[in-house]
Design a protein around this motif. Structure first.
Motif, PDB file in Angstrom:
ATOM      1  N   ARG A   1      -5.085  -3.714   5.862  1.00  0.00           N
ATOM      2  CA  ARG A   1      -4.112  -3.392   4.819  1.00  0.00           C
ATOM      3  C   ARG A   1      -4.754  -2.748   3.597  1.00  0.00           C
ATOM      4  NH1 ARG A   1      -0.292  -7.918   1.821  1.00  0.00           N
ATOM      5  NH2 ARG A   1       0.829  -6.501   0.432  1.00  0.00           N
ATOM      6  N   TYR A   2      -5.971  -3.221   3.222  1.00  0.00           N
ATOM      7  CA  TYR A   2      -6.592  -2.765   1.982  1.00  0.00           C
ATOM      8  C   TYR A   2      -7.791  -1.843   2.189  1.00  0.00           C
ATOM      9  CZ  TYR A   2      -3.721  -6.555   0.172  1.00  0.00           C
ATOM     10  OH  TYR A   2      -2.657  -7.361  -0.128  1.00  0.00           O
TER      11      TYR A   2
ATOM     12  N   CYS B   1      -7.979  -0.188  -7.398  1.00  0.00           N
ATOM     13  CA  CYS B   1      -7.583  -0.722  -6.088  1.00  0.00           C
ATOM     14  C   CYS B   1      -6.263  -1.490  -6.192  1.00  0.00           C
ATOM     15  CB  CYS B   1      -8.673  -1.635  -5.532  1.00  0.00           C
ATOM     16  SG  CYS B   1     -10.153  -0.784  -4.939  1.00  0.00           S
ATOM     17  N   GLY B   2      -6.142  -2.283  -7.244  1.00  0.00           N
ATOM     18  CA  GLY B   2      -4.902  -3.032  -7.423  1.00  0.00           C
ATOM     19  C   GLY B   2      -3.710  -2.130  -7.647  1.00  0.00           C
TER      20      GLY B   2
ATOM     21  N   ALA C   1      -2.892  -0.441  -4.240  1.00  0.00           N
ATOM     22  CA  ALA C   1      -2.365  -1.399  -3.264  1.00  0.00           C
ATOM     23  C   ALA C   1      -1.050  -2.007  -3.726  1.00  0.00           C
ATOM     24  CB  ALA C   1      -3.388  -2.501  -3.025  1.00  0.00           C
TER      25      ALA C   1
ATOM     26  N   VAL D   1      -9.931  -7.363  -3.959  1.00  0.00           N
ATOM     27  CA  VAL D   1     -10.774  -6.590  -3.043  1.00  0.00           C
ATOM     28  C   VAL D   1     -11.711  -5.685  -3.836  1.00  0.00           C
ATOM     29  CG1 VAL D   1     -10.753  -4.711  -1.351  1.00  0.00           C
ATOM     30  CG2 VAL D   1      -9.238  -6.667  -1.043  1.00  0.00           C
TER      31      VAL D   1
ATOM     32  N   SER E   1      -7.774 -14.263  -3.858  1.00  0.00           N
ATOM     33  CA  SER E   1      -7.564 -13.252  -2.821  1.00  0.00           C
ATOM     34  C   SER E   1      -6.440 -13.615  -1.857  1.00  0.00           C
ATOM     35  CB  SER E   1      -8.852 -13.031  -2.021  1.00  0.00           C
ATOM     36  OG  SER E   1      -9.118 -14.126  -1.167  1.00  0.00           O
TER      37      SER E   1
ATOM     38  N   GLY F   1      -5.269  -6.585  -3.709  1.00  0.00           N
ATOM     39  CA  GLY F   1      -5.991  -5.321  -3.774  1.00  0.00           C
ATOM     40  C   GLY F   1      -6.948  -5.300  -4.947  1.00  0.00           C
ATOM     41  N   TYR F   2      -6.514  -5.865  -6.059  1.00  0.00           N
ATOM     42  CA  TYR F   2      -7.380  -5.972  -7.242  1.00  0.00           C
ATOM     43  C   TYR F   2      -8.620  -6.812  -6.919  1.00  0.00           C
ATOM     44  CZ  TYR F   2      -8.707  -7.394 -12.023  1.00  0.00           C
ATOM     45  OH  TYR F   2      -9.385  -7.647 -13.188  1.00  0.00           O
TER      46      TYR F   2
ATOM     47  N   MET G   1       0.845  -1.194   0.000  1.00  0.00           N
ATOM     48  CA  MET G   1       0.000   0.000   0.000  1.00  0.00           C
ATOM     49  C   MET G   1       0.879   1.241   0.000  1.00  0.00           C
ATOM     50  SD  MET G   1      -3.167   0.749   2.605  1.00  0.00           S
ATOM     51  CE  MET G   1      -2.228   1.522   3.913  1.00  0.00           C
TER      52      MET G   1
ATOM     53  N   ALA H   1     -11.279  -5.150   4.860  1.00  0.00           N
ATOM     54  CA  ALA H   1     -11.449  -4.081   3.869  1.00  0.00           C
ATOM     55  C   ALA H   1     -12.900  -3.977   3.425  1.00  0.00           C
ATOM     56  CB  ALA H   1     -10.541  -4.335   2.667  1.00  0.00           C
TER      57      ALA H   1
ATOM     58  N   VAL I   1      -7.454   1.822   0.886  1.00  0.00           N
ATOM     59  CA  VAL I   1      -7.419   1.846  -0.581  1.00  0.00           C
ATOM     60  C   VAL I   1      -8.835   1.750  -1.144  1.00  0.00           C
ATOM     61  CG1 VAL I   1      -6.789   0.488  -2.609  1.00  0.00           C
ATOM     62  CG2 VAL I   1      -5.074   0.983  -0.867  1.00  0.00           C
TER      63      VAL I   1
END
Length: 402
Positions: free
Chosen positions: A351-352, A302-303, A306, A314, A220, A311-312, A1, A344, A355
């Motif tokens: 962590r995410y 998001c990816g 992150a 998410v 994930s 992140g992608y 991140m 998230a 974002v």
């Protein structure tokens, strides 16, 4: 991140939102530039136009608007010479902020725009004398959906009486959407995935959908179990066909035809596989391509922020939850994702979480919401704009493979 940085920037961030019909089909895409001062507050448009013009010069209308018209917040330079956007293949509309409406020569520019087949919209309509004087010469009017309902009704009535089409901006809640439609607004500007009706907590997943959710769960994980991914794809005929179709499409650039699911999974990688699962869940057809483009843009943004594939994913799961109107808690329970992903989606923490929260705020044009996450608004806007053409390319391929 990414680490938190100063919100003061020397360049303009570009913001893009869909303008949709009441059924949420896309009418056009609206684009505007914004420059933040040292305190993180947007500078007045008139004092930052040179930076906005520089940012506009880098935009490719085809990649930003796809097959829809483009609506651009005008600067003085753009009002005098819309050449940078005249190549928009499906039409251009310039929206005039109040500062430009007050310019002495604005009517002369409107005549030139009409000759160039450029439509004009009044932005931030408040029924000022200057704006009302231009109503007979414009085609669209933008009003604030967050305004007092009585005020909103009066503004819409004035605009409709003049023969213009009304766009309700900041249509970011179902209540605002309903009020705007009730008073006569014909179009809405806000997040595309704001569907009608409440979330569906008791939704029953089909067999193929369960396989797609399982695939998203596997993707994930920090360490993706390739063998399990291959197993899930192989046991679902729809996923198998779409994986093979996509890997053999011209977009992937493979020299020899791929017939093995195992090889196809390796060649596509986590992001393309996640997009395929999402496309299966929301229905990847040419008719739904606009929605898929929007959902994949959230995932790519998001990816990008992150810096990894989790992140992608998410972003994908958040998009699926929003689009299908399934509570995030159900998506978390049905996929069995990790605590990082669950935090998230459920609480915007971990962590995410920041974002995802920043990307959602950017989609709603909520600058305060972006800043509250600790992420830099300029970086978020840049990541989102970078995501737009990548998502368009993938959504087009997936719709063709449906």
């Amino acid at each position: 991140m990414p680490e938190t940085t100063s919100t003061a920037r020397a360049g303009a961030s570009i913001h893009r939102q869909p303008i949709v019909h009441p059924d949420r089909s896309v009418f056009a895409y609206a684009v505007r530039g914004r420059v933040l001062g040292p305190d993180g507050v947007p500078l007045p448009e008139a004092s930052a136009e040179h930076l906005v013009d520089a940012a506009y010069s880098l935009i490719d209308p085809d990649l930003v608007a796809g097959t829809r018209p483009l609506v651009v917040r005008a600067t003085r330079r753009l009002l005098a010479d819309p050449t940078p956007f005249l190549g928009a293949p499906h039409g251009l509309t310039l929206e005039l902020p109040p500062t430009l409406v007050a310019e002495a020569d604005v009517r002369a520019h409107l005549g030139a725009l009409a000759e160039a087949d450029v439509r004009v919209a009044l932005a931030d309509y408040t029924a000022s004398p200057e704006q009302d004087a231009l109503l007979p010469h414009v085609q669209l009017v933008k009003v604030d959906a967050a305004a007092d309902p009585a005020v909103l009704a009066d503004l819409v009535a004035r605009a409709v009486q003049s023969g213009t089409v009304v766009i309700a901006e900041r249509a970011t809640t179902r209540e605002r959407v309903q009020v705007a439609l009730d008073v006569g607004a014909e179009l809405l500007q806000g997040p595309l995935v704001l569907n009608n009706g409440p979330t569906t907590a008791d939704r029953a997943w089909g067999v193929s959908e369960i396989q797609c959710l399982e695939l998203l769960r596997l993707l994930s994980e920090d360490a993706v179990d390739q063998r399990e991914v291959i197993r899930v794809v192989q046991t679902d005929p729809v996923l198998t066909v779409r994986v093979l179709h996509l890997v053999n499409s011209s977009a992937m650039g493979v020299r020899n035809k791929v017939d093995s699911v195992r090889q196809a999974v390796v060649l596509l990688g986590p992001r393309h596989l996640g997009a395929l699962a999402t496309a299966s869940l929301v229905g990847a057809t040419p008719a739904s391509m606009e929605a898929l483009w929007y959902l994949l843009t959230r995932a790519y943004a998001c990816g990008g922020l992150a810096g990894d594939d989790v992140g992608y994913t998410v972003g994908l799961l958040s998009a699926v939850s929003s689009y299908l109107r399934v509570p995030a808690a159900n998506v978390v329970a049905d996929t069995g994702v990790s605590s990082d992903v669950a935090d998230a989606l459920l609480h915007r923490t971990g962590r995410y979480g920041p974002v995802l929260a920043a990307v959602l705020a950017h989609e709603a044009n909520d600058a305060d919401g972006v800043r509250a996450t600790g992420l830099d608004e300029y970086e978020v806007a840049h990541a989102y704009l970078d995501a737009v053409p990548r998502a368009l390319a993938l959504a087009s391929n997936l719709a063709a493979a449906a």
